[in-house]
Design a protein around this motif. Structure first.
Motif, PDB file in Angstrom:
ATOM      1  N   GLU A  40      -2.363  -9.458  -5.794  1.00 28.93           N
ATOM      2  CA  GLU A  40      -3.542  -9.960  -5.077  1.00 28.93           C
ATOM      3  C   GLU A  40      -4.075  -8.924  -4.097  1.00 28.93           C
ATOM      4  O   GLU A  40      -5.279  -8.788  -3.910  1.00 28.93           O
ATOM      5  N   ASN A  41      -3.156  -8.185  -3.460  1.00 29.02           N
ATOM      6  CA  ASN A  41      -3.539  -7.143  -2.500  1.00 29.02           C
ATOM      7  C   ASN A  41      -2.384  -6.160  -2.359  1.00 29.02           C
ATOM      8  O   ASN A  41      -1.362  -6.314  -3.018  1.00 29.02           O
ATOM      9  N   GLU A  42      -2.545  -5.187  -1.487  1.00 32.72           N
ATOM     10  CA  GLU A  42      -1.527  -4.142  -1.363  1.00 32.72           C
ATOM     11  C   GLU A  42      -0.335  -4.554  -0.509  1.00 32.72           C
ATOM     12  O   GLU A  42       0.684  -3.860  -0.474  1.00 32.72           O
ATOM     13  N   HIS A  43      -0.402  -5.677   0.180  1.00 31.50           N
ATOM     14  CA  HIS A  43       0.657  -6.039   1.121  1.00 31.50           C
ATOM     15  C   HIS A  43       1.996  -6.328   0.445  1.00 31.50           C
ATOM     16  O   HIS A  43       3.038  -5.901   0.946  1.00 31.50           O
ATOM     17  N   ALA A  44       2.001  -7.037  -0.658  1.00 26.36           N
ATOM     18  CA  ALA A  44       3.266  -7.315  -1.359  1.00 26.36           C
ATOM     19  C   ALA A  44       3.893  -6.017  -1.839  1.00 26.36           C
ATOM     20  O   ALA A  44       5.119  -5.841  -1.748  1.00 26.36           O
ATOM     21  N   ARG A  45       3.071  -5.113  -2.345  1.00 28.95           N
ATOM     22  CA  ARG A  45       3.574  -3.813  -2.794  1.00 28.95           C
ATOM     23  C   ARG A  45       4.256  -3.102  -1.630  1.00 28.95           C
ATOM     24  O   ARG A  45       5.351  -2.558  -1.766  1.00 28.95           O
ATOM     25  N   ARG A  46       3.610  -3.106  -0.479  1.00 29.25           N
ATOM     26  CA  ARG A  46       4.161  -2.433   0.687  1.00 29.25           C
ATOM     27  C   ARG A  46       5.434  -3.108   1.191  1.00 29.25           C
ATOM     28  O   ARG A  46       6.396  -2.422   1.543  1.00 29.25           O
ATOM     29  N   LEU A  47       5.436  -4.450   1.217  1.00 28.59           N
ATOM     30  CA  LEU A  47       6.632  -5.172   1.654  1.00 28.59           C
ATOM     31  C   LEU A  47       7.839  -4.840   0.778  1.00 28.59           C
ATOM     32  O   LEU A  47       8.936  -4.590   1.278  1.00 28.59           O
ATOM     33  N   VAL A  48       7.642  -4.836  -0.529  1.00 27.95           N
ATOM     34  CA  VAL A  48       8.738  -4.546  -1.454  1.00 27.95           C
ATOM     35  C   VAL A  48       9.182  -3.090  -1.316  1.00 27.95           C
ATOM     36  O   VAL A  48      10.382  -2.805  -1.264  1.00 27.95           O
ATOM     37  N   SER A  49       8.235  -2.175  -1.219  1.00 29.53           N
ATOM     38  CA  SER A  49       8.599  -0.763  -1.036  1.00 29.53           C
ATOM     39  C   SER A  49       9.395  -0.564   0.248  1.00 29.53           C
ATOM     40  O   SER A  49      10.421   0.114   0.260  1.00 29.53           O
ATOM     41  N   ASP A  50       8.926  -1.168   1.335  1.00 27.77           N
ATOM     42  CA  ASP A  50       9.639  -1.034   2.603  1.00 27.77           C
ATOM     43  C   ASP A  50      11.022  -1.671   2.541  1.00 27.77           C
ATOM     44  O   ASP A  50      11.974  -1.158   3.133  1.00 27.77           O
ATOM     45  N   ALA A  51      11.159  -2.783   1.836  1.00 29.21           N
ATOM     46  CA  ALA A  51      12.473  -3.415   1.680  1.00 29.21           C
ATOM     47  C   ALA A  51      13.426  -2.489   0.921  1.00 29.21           C
ATOM     48  O   ALA A  51      14.608  -2.378   1.276  1.00 29.21           O
ATOM     49  N   ILE A  52      12.914  -1.829  -0.097  1.00 31.45           N
ATOM     50  CA  ILE A  52      13.744  -0.879  -0.855  1.00 31.45           C
ATOM     51  C   ILE A  52      14.137   0.294   0.026  1.00 31.45           C
ATOM     52  O   ILE A  52      15.295   0.728   0.036  1.00 31.45           O
ATOM     53  N   PHE A  53      13.184   0.801   0.813  1.00 36.04           N
ATOM     54  CA  PHE A  53      13.500   1.898   1.736  1.00 36.04           C
ATOM     55  C   PHE A  53      14.552   1.461   2.755  1.00 36.04           C
ATOM     56  O   PHE A  53      15.482   2.201   3.057  1.00 36.04           O
ATOM     57  N   ALA A  87      16.817  -0.827   2.336  1.00 31.93           N
ATOM     58  CA  ALA A  87      18.079  -0.928   1.609  1.00 31.93           C
ATOM     59  C   ALA A  87      18.720   0.451   1.435  1.00 31.93           C
ATOM     60  O   ALA A  87      19.945   0.584   1.534  1.00 31.93           O
ATOM     61  N   GLU A  88      17.891   1.468   1.190  1.00 30.97           N
ATOM     62  CA  GLU A  88      18.428   2.830   1.066  1.00 30.97           C
ATOM     63  C   GLU A  88      19.117   3.272   2.355  1.00 30.97           C
ATOM     64  O   GLU A  88      20.089   4.009   2.319  1.00 30.97           O
ATOM     65  N   HIS A  89      18.607   2.818   3.499  1.00 29.02           N
ATOM     66  CA  HIS A  89      19.227   3.165   4.780  1.00 29.02           C
ATOM     67  C   HIS A  89      20.644   2.601   4.886  1.00 29.02           C
ATOM     68  O   HIS A  89      21.493   3.191   5.558  1.00 29.02           O
ATOM     69  N   SER A  90      20.896   1.487   4.245  1.00 24.54           N
ATOM     70  CA  SER A  90      22.240   0.912   4.314  1.00 24.54           C
ATOM     71  C   SER A  90      23.210   1.656   3.395  1.00 24.54           C
ATOM     72  O   SER A  90      24.419   1.511   3.537  1.00 24.54           O
ATOM     73  N   LEU A  91      22.669   2.462   2.476  1.00 22.43           N
ATOM     74  CA  LEU A  91      23.518   3.208   1.545  1.00 22.43           C
ATOM     75  C   LEU A  91      23.757   4.647   1.988  1.00 22.43           C
ATOM     76  O   LEU A  91      24.794   5.230   1.676  1.00 22.43           O
ATOM     77  N   GLU A  92      22.784   5.229   2.667  1.00 25.21           N
ATOM     78  CA  GLU A  92      22.864   6.650   3.013  1.00 25.21           C
ATOM     79  C   GLU A  92      22.418   6.871   4.450  1.00 25.21           C
ATOM     80  O   GLU A  92      21.512   6.197   4.927  1.00 25.21           O
ATOM     81  N   ALA A  93      23.015   7.862   5.108  1.00 23.83           N
ATOM     82  CA  ALA A  93      22.588   8.206   6.462  1.00 23.83           C
ATOM     83  C   ALA A  93      21.192   8.820   6.445  1.00 23.83           C
ATOM     84  O   ALA A  93      20.375   8.562   7.319  1.00 23.83           O
ATOM     85  N   GLN A  94      20.922   9.638   5.445  1.00 25.02           N
ATOM     86  CA  GLN A  94      19.613  10.271   5.281  1.00 25.02           C
ATOM     87  C   GLN A  94      19.065   9.910   3.903  1.00 25.02           C
ATOM     88  O   GLN A  94      19.247  10.645   2.935  1.00 25.02           O
TER      89      GLN A  94
END
Length: 105
Positions: A71-84, A86-93
């Motif tokens: 519908e708009n770009e917000h869901a795309r951004r929310l999911v991308s940010d959630a993935i990012f 999640a990456e923080h919980s796996l790696e320091a950098q």
């Protein structure tokens, strides 16, 4: 606040997140989405119905096929940010902090 919590609740499903990722750049049919997320078309249709009720996806019919898009770009951004996040919980950098290093590989 309650509506924001409902959005997060709607996105708290792996299949729905995969559907949103699949729809990032393209409009797709239910069958194509089912192939991408490795679920039956009936299951994908149920998830899409919920996403449509939440106004996260929109649909259009062409003949007997239904196509979905974000519908708009917000869901795309929310999911991308959630993935990012999640990456923080796996790696320091996490890799998303080093786009130049990925480009060199």
């Amino acid at each position: 606040m309650e509506l924001a919590v409902e959005v997060f609740s709607m996105l708290a499903d792996a299949t729905r997140v995969r559907i949103i990722l699949a729809l990032r750049d393209d409009e797709l049919s239910v069958n194509h989405l089912a192939d991408i997320v490795d679920k039956t078309p009936a299951a994908v249709s149920q998830h899409l119905a919920k996403l449509r009720l939440g106004r996260i996806v929109a649909s259009r019919q062409q003949g007997n096929r239904v196509f979905y898009r974000l519908e708009n770009e917000h869901a795309r951004r929310l999911v991308s940010d959630a993935i990012f996040q999640a990456e923080h919980s796996l790696e320091a950098q996490p890799r998303h902090h080093h786009p130049q290093r990925e480009a060199d590989q």
